[in-house]
Design a protein around this motif. Structure first.
Motif, mmCIF file in Angstrom:
data_model
loop_
_atom_site.group_PDB
_atom_site.id
_atom_site.type_symbol
_atom_site.label_atom_id
_atom_site.label_comp_id
_atom_site.label_asym_id
_atom_site.label_seq_id
_atom_site.Cartn_x
_atom_site.Cartn_y
_atom_site.Cartn_z
ATOM 1 N N ALA A 86 0.835 -1.206 0.000
ATOM 2 C CA ALA A 86 0.000 0.000 0.000
ATOM 3 C C ALA A 86 0.871 1.259 0.000
ATOM 4 C CB ALA A 86 -0.930 -0.005 1.208
ATOM 5 N N GLN A 87 1.935 1.245 0.796
ATOM 6 C CA GLN A 87 2.845 2.395 0.829
ATOM 7 C C GLN A 87 3.513 2.605 -0.522
ATOM 8 O OE1 GLN A 87 5.416 1.236 4.018
ATOM 9 N NE2 GLN A 87 3.898 1.692 5.614
ATOM 10 N N ALA A 88 3.934 1.513 -1.149
ATOM 11 C CA ALA A 88 4.577 1.615 -2.459
ATOM 12 C C ALA A 88 3.590 2.152 -3.496
ATOM 13 C CB ALA A 88 5.114 0.248 -2.888
ATOM 14 N N PHE A 89 2.341 1.706 -3.417
ATOM 15 C CA PHE A 89 1.324 2.167 -4.356
ATOM 16 C C PHE A 89 1.081 3.667 -4.191
ATOM 17 C CE2 PHE A 89 -3.190 2.718 -5.641
ATOM 18 C CZ PHE A 89 -3.059 2.348 -6.962
ATOM 19 N N GLN A 90 1.037 4.120 -2.950
ATOM 20 C CA GLN A 90 0.848 5.555 -2.689
ATOM 21 C C GLN A 90 1.997 6.383 -3.258
ATOM 22 O OE1 GLN A 90 0.327 5.686 1.555
ATOM 23 N NE2 GLN A 90 -1.882 5.280 1.433
ATOM 24 N N ARG A 91 3.204 5.794 -3.270
ATOM 25 C CA ARG A 91 4.371 6.483 -3.859
ATOM 26 C C ARG A 91 4.417 6.304 -5.369
ATOM 27 N NH1 ARG A 91 7.104 3.470 0.119
ATOM 28 N NH2 ARG A 91 8.113 2.289 -1.554
ATOM 29 N N GLN A 92 3.409 5.636 -5.920
ATOM 30 C CA GLN A 92 3.336 5.327 -7.350
ATOM 31 C C GLN A 92 4.447 4.391 -7.789
ATOM 32 O OE1 GLN A 92 1.660 7.876 -10.020
ATOM 33 N NE2 GLN A 92 0.206 8.476 -8.481
ATOM 34 N N ASP A 93 4.989 3.615 -6.865
ATOM 35 C CA ASP A 93 5.978 2.593 -7.199
ATOM 36 C C ASP A 93 5.223 1.289 -7.449
ATOM 37 O OD1 ASP A 93 8.051 0.815 -7.458
ATOM 38 O OD2 ASP A 93 9.159 1.525 -5.693
ATOM 39 N N HIS A 94 4.609 1.206 -8.621
ATOM 40 C CA HIS A 94 3.756 0.067 -8.932
ATOM 41 C C HIS A 94 4.547 -1.229 -9.045
ATOM 42 C CE1 HIS A 94 0.374 2.807 -10.728
ATOM 43 N NE2 HIS A 94 0.589 3.007 -9.442
ATOM 44 N N ASP A 95 5.781 -1.152 -9.530
ATOM 45 C CA ASP A 95 6.575 -2.376 -9.667
ATOM 46 C C ASP A 95 6.825 -3.017 -8.308
ATOM 47 O OD1 ASP A 95 6.691 -2.094 -12.408
ATOM 48 O OD2 ASP A 95 8.633 -1.072 -12.378
ATOM 49 N N LEU A 96 7.210 -2.212 -7.324
ATOM 50 C CA LEU A 96 7.444 -2.754 -5.991
ATOM 51 C C LEU A 96 6.149 -3.271 -5.381
ATOM 52 C CD1 LEU A 96 9.143 -3.354 -3.509
ATOM 53 C CD2 LEU A 96 8.852 -0.948 -2.805
ATOM 54 N N SER A 97 5.075 -2.511 -5.540
ATOM 55 C CA SER A 97 3.790 -2.927 -4.998
ATOM 56 C C SER A 97 3.355 -4.267 -5.591
ATOM 57 C CB SER A 97 2.727 -1.861 -5.273
ATOM 58 O OG SER A 97 1.549 -2.134 -4.550
ATOM 59 N N LEU A 98 3.535 -4.429 -6.893
ATOM 60 C CA LEU A 98 3.182 -5.697 -7.533
ATOM 61 C C LEU A 98 4.043 -6.841 -7.019
ATOM 62 C CD1 LEU A 98 2.515 -4.715 -11.255
ATOM 63 C CD2 LEU A 98 0.880 -5.665 -9.624
ATOM 64 N N SER A 99 5.334 -6.606 -6.842
ATOM 65 C CA SER A 99 6.223 -7.657 -6.327
ATOM 66 C C SER A 99 5.776 -8.120 -4.947
ATOM 67 C CB SER A 99 7.669 -7.159 -6.257
ATOM 68 O OG SER A 99 8.168 -6.895 -7.539
ATOM 69 N N LEU A 100 5.404 -7.168 -4.102
ATOM 70 C CA LEU A 100 4.948 -7.506 -2.758
ATOM 71 C C LEU A 100 3.632 -8.269 -2.803
ATOM 72 C CD1 LEU A 100 5.874 -4.097 -1.127
ATOM 73 C CD2 LEU A 100 6.913 -6.301 -0.549
ATOM 74 N N LEU A 101 2.730 -7.855 -3.672
ATOM 75 C CA LEU A 101 1.440 -8.537 -3.775
ATOM 76 C C LEU A 101 1.568 -9.904 -4.434
ATOM 77 C CD1 LEU A 101 -0.764 -5.456 -4.610
ATOM 78 C CD2 LEU A 101 -0.793 -6.786 -2.500
ATOM 79 N N ASP A 102 2.546 -10.049 -5.328
ATOM 80 C CA ASP A 102 2.839 -11.384 -5.868
ATOM 81 C C ASP A 102 3.206 -12.337 -4.729
ATOM 82 O OD1 ASP A 102 2.453 -10.518 -8.477
ATOM 83 O OD2 ASP A 102 4.590 -10.313 -8.917
ATOM 84 N N ALA A 119 -5.300 -6.580 -8.460
ATOM 85 C CA ALA A 119 -6.159 -6.215 -9.585
ATOM 86 C C ALA A 119 -6.254 -4.701 -9.726
ATOM 87 C CB ALA A 119 -7.556 -6.820 -9.397
ATOM 88 N N THR A 120 -6.313 -3.999 -8.597
ATOM 89 C CA THR A 120 -6.387 -2.536 -8.615
ATOM 90 C C THR A 120 -5.147 -1.936 -9.273
ATOM 91 O OG1 THR A 120 -7.754 -2.507 -6.610
ATOM 92 C CG2 THR A 120 -6.570 -0.477 -7.155
ATOM 93 N N ILE A 121 -3.994 -2.493 -8.952
ATOM 94 C CA ILE A 121 -2.757 -1.977 -9.547
ATOM 95 C C ILE A 121 -2.713 -2.272 -11.040
ATOM 96 C CG2 ILE A 121 -0.241 -2.134 -9.544
ATOM 97 C CD1 ILE A 121 -0.445 -2.691 -6.532
ATOM 98 N N TYR A 122 -3.099 -3.486 -11.416
ATOM 99 C CA TYR A 122 -3.136 -3.796 -12.848
ATOM 100 C C TYR A 122 -4.099 -2.855 -13.583
ATOM 101 C CZ TYR A 122 -0.463 -8.152 -12.352
ATOM 102 O OH TYR A 122 0.521 -9.084 -12.131
ATOM 103 N N PHE A 123 -5.232 -2.555 -12.950
ATOM 104 C CA PHE A 123 -6.177 -1.616 -13.564
ATOM 105 C C PHE A 123 -5.535 -0.249 -13.744
ATOM 106 C CE2 PHE A 123 -9.485 1.643 -13.230
ATOM 107 C CZ PHE A 123 -10.305 1.286 -14.287
ATOM 108 N N ALA A 124 -4.832 0.220 -12.708
ATOM 109 C CA ALA A 124 -4.162 1.523 -12.785
ATOM 110 C C ALA A 124 -3.129 1.547 -13.909
ATOM 111 C CB ALA A 124 -3.506 1.858 -11.452
ATOM 112 N N ARG A 125 -2.522 0.401 -14.188
ATOM 113 C CA ARG A 125 -1.516 0.294 -15.254
ATOM 114 C C ARG A 125 -2.140 -0.023 -16.612
ATOM 115 N NH1 ARG A 125 3.888 -1.679 -12.903
ATOM 116 N NH2 ARG A 125 4.047 -2.995 -14.756
ATOM 117 N N LYS A 126 -3.481 -0.106 -16.634
ATOM 118 C CA LYS A 126 -4.208 -0.435 -17.860
ATOM 119 C C LYS A 126 -3.869 -1.839 -18.375
ATOM 120 C CE LYS A 126 -5.134 4.282 -19.514
ATOM 121 N NZ LYS A 126 -5.237 4.782 -18.177
ATOM 122 N N GLU A 127 -3.471 -2.710 -17.474
ATOM 123 C CA GLU A 127 -3.230 -4.114 -17.823
ATOM 124 C C GLU A 127 -4.516 -4.879 -17.510
ATOM 125 O OE1 GLU A 127 0.541 -5.760 -16.446
ATOM 126 O OE2 GLU A 127 1.323 -3.721 -16.233
#
Length: 198
Positions: A86-102, A119-127
């Motif tokens: 969540a902290q990484a997502f707030q910083r817009q560090d989507h790659d780190l956030s995805l790694s943690l959620l993986d 899913a929310t992060i993938y949506f934000a990335r248009k994936e």
């Protein structure tokens, strides 16, 4: 996306709105069957009260309680990973956030919110294909997850499938009649869908 959506949408259209279809954060842990039973009972009660609530303020309280229950992982490790994601997502560090959620979904595949957040992060990335795949995992475990259904509806809108988006938005609103903005989205979509050939 094309391979995932028909099966998922068929499940949404025919999904029952009582009880999870599969495991939960505590599922598979033989030491806590009583806790899991109480959790399921409480969710059933809350979803029922949410559907019947006449006061929007009460509905918001129930909504928050459902969210809190779904957010409980039963694991300190998962809680820590979720907080860092969540902290990484707030910083817009989507790659780190995805790694943690993986790591979360690998460690705890029955934890609904791990899939939902990813899913929310993938949506934000248009994936959108990956977002839909994760939403499918959410709805297998908790078919009443109206946030996931609303997210799926938004993806379908983005992809131009307004007819199926309308089906999904209606399902979300059936589960939680107090969702903000969804009634207006449905009102906008309805005339468009009515004028579209099957």
């Amino acid at each position: 996306m094309a391979l995932l959506a028909p099966a998922l949408l068929a499940g949404v259209a025919g999904a029952q709105t009582t009880g999870p279809s599969s495991g939960s954060p505590l599922a598979g842990n033989p030491s806590v069957p009583a806790l899991e039973s109480e959790r399921s009972r409480r969710l059933d009660e809350l979803f029922s009260r949410l559907k019947d609530a006449s006061d929007p303020r009460i509905a918001r309280v129930i909504d928050r309680e459902i969210s809190l229950i779904l957010a409980r992982s039963g694991s300190d490790t998962v809680d820590l990973l979720m907080a860092r994601a969540a902290q990484a997502f707030q910083r817009q560090d989507h790659d780190l956030s995805l790694s943690l959620l993986d790591a979360v979904v690998d460690l705890y595949p029955d934890y609904v919110e791990g899939w939902s957040r990813r899913a929310t992060i993938y949506f934000a990335r248009k994936e959108y294909g990956r977002a839909v795949a994760d939403i499918e995992q959410v709805l297998r475990r908790e078919p009443r997850h109206y946030g996931a259904l609303a997210g799926l509806g938004m993806i379908l809108q983005q992809l131009g499938d307004e007819r199926q988006a309308l089906v999904v938005f209606r399902k979300a609103l059936e589960i939680n009649p107090h969702l903000e903005r969804i009634p207006e989205v449905i009102r906008r979509l309805q005339p468009k869908v009515d004028g579209t050939a099957l």
